[in-house]
Design an enzyme around this catalytic site. Structure first.
Site, PDB file in Angstrom:
ATOM      1  N   ASP A   6      -3.631  -3.662   1.627  1.00  0.00           N
ATOM      2  CA  ASP A   6      -3.329  -2.293   2.058  1.00  0.00           C
ATOM      3  C   ASP A   6      -4.105  -2.048   3.353  1.00  0.00           C
ATOM      4  OD1 ASP A   6      -2.292  -2.394  -0.541  1.00  0.00           O
ATOM      5  OD2 ASP A   6      -2.750  -0.284  -0.927  1.00  0.00           O
ATOM      6  N   LYS A  30       2.933   3.216   3.079  1.00  0.00           N
ATOM      7  CA  LYS A  30       2.098   3.955   2.143  1.00  0.00           C
ATOM      8  C   LYS A  30       1.628   5.237   2.807  1.00  0.00           C
ATOM      9  CE  LYS A  30      -2.392   3.378  -0.243  1.00  0.00           C
ATOM     10  NZ  LYS A  30      -3.457   2.407  -0.576  1.00  0.00           N
ATOM     11  N   LYS A  42       4.819   3.673  -1.134  1.00  0.00           N
ATOM     12  CA  LYS A  42       3.700   3.963  -2.025  1.00  0.00           C
ATOM     13  C   LYS A  42       3.076   5.305  -1.661  1.00  0.00           C
ATOM     14  CE  LYS A  42      -0.892   2.275  -3.454  1.00  0.00           C
ATOM     15  NZ  LYS A  42      -1.865   1.157  -3.379  1.00  0.00           N
TER      16      LYS A  42
END
Length: 335
Positions: A167, A235, A271
């Site tokens: 991430d 995300k 996400k």
């Protein structure tokens, strides 16, 4: 699944952009995308947020939420023991009910990856097949304020330690200053750092930190830029900046993913992370995903919840449903 070749992503970007992904070319492309109708977007999100699910779907929805959670600990005080406890909960969320599904992943700082991998043991694996992945935040999370050399070393170290997913955070300062080529190059370089010696690749989630992007137009442009550069997921947030995930922003990102799929045939994950704590709110996201990109996106390699406290509420609602002490009003409007 993530592409294992950076060339594939860059070649696709060049073909779509009509040139190399420098500042001028990317500015022309990104600013040519129609602006966001903020009122319309928020109305669509509000409407989806009031949609109900059938009574027979309650148990399915709760279990699906669990299977899509990235159970997270990202604190300066994290210890190997805390990570082991997190892994134990990820693998066996409710010791009183063996039918409870596992979460999709545990998300930790890079230096905690070896402890997570060790603690998972045989449970470490593909969440689509019932395993639990290890996700590591990287690239000077959460600020992203570091040299590219440090960001790449951060990523490579986590992948070498066994991280299945990275991430990363984009350089929001560079993006807001219009330095789109720099942001593209950094994402592409991190994607390259996700490659393993055997030719496989860790999945790359690109964190936009939407709370700092300020406008919906910026969120849309950053989403397109991240996908063009090779991100496997987009995300919303680090969870360290407010506002974090919101339904309108997530809807907007899902619309980008839908349009990208129509354009290229490639499926990109989404996400939302930060601030989703209640089952009733998570259900709204499930409905929004299903109505925007389709139910096929409701699987771990295409949708995740970044959360640390959501699981507790889902387990509570699941227990109420199992014991009969459940009211639909506890988590969502029911038909």
């Amino acid at each position: 699944m993530p592409e294992t070749s950076l060339v594939t992503a860059r070649e696709r970007a060049v073909a779509l952009l009509g040139g190399e992904p420098d500042d001028a070319t990317l500015r022309r492309y990104l600013h040519g995308i129609p602006g966001v109708d903020a009122v319309g977007l928020e109305q669509r999100a509000a409407g989806l947020g009031t949609r109900s699910i059938k009574t027979s779907s309650k148990a399915w929805a709760l279990d699906r939420i669990i299977s899509l959670i990235d159970l997270t600990t990202l604190e300066g005080a994290d210890t190997p023991g805390k990570v082991r406890s997190l892994v134990a909960k990820a693998v066996n969320p409710d010791p009183a009910d063996a039918t409870t599904p596992r979460v999709a992943a545990v998300c930790v700082y890079g230096d905690m990856v070896p402890y997570a991998v060790e603690a998972l043991g045989d449970a470490h694996g593909d969440p689509d097949a019932g395993g639990v992945s290890v996700a590591a935040v990287a690239t000077a999370f959460p600020s992203g304020r570091a040299s590219l050399e440090i960001k790449l070393a951060d990523t490579a170290e986590a992948v070498a330690a066994g991280a299945d997913e990275i991430d990363m955070v984009i350089d929001r300062g560079a993006f807001l200053a219009g330095r789109y080529g720099l942001v593209f190059d950094q994402i592409a370089a991190v994607k390259q750092a996700c490659l393993r010696p055997d030719g496989t690749s860790a999945s790359l989630k690109v964190i936009l930190e939407t709370g700092e992007l300020v406008t919906y137009d910026n969120v849309r442009r950053a989403s397109w830029l991240s996908i063009l550069a090779g991100g496997d997921f987009i995300k919303t947030s680090t969870g360290k900046v407010q506002p974090a995930a919101t339904l309108p922003v997530t809807l907007l990102m899902l619309e980008v993913v839908r349009d990208w799929h129509l354009l290229t045939g490639q499926r990109i994950g989404v996400k939302p992370a930060g601030g989703i704590r209640a089952s009733k709110d998570a259900v709204k996201y499930l409905v929004t995903v299903a109505e925007t990109v389709g139910e096929e996106w409701l699987q771990p390699h295409l949708f995740r919840f970044g959360a640390s406290s959501l699981l507790n509420d889902v387990l509570l609602q699941r227990q109420k449903l199992r014991t009969g002490h459940y009211s639909g009003a506890d988590y969502v409007t029911i038909d």
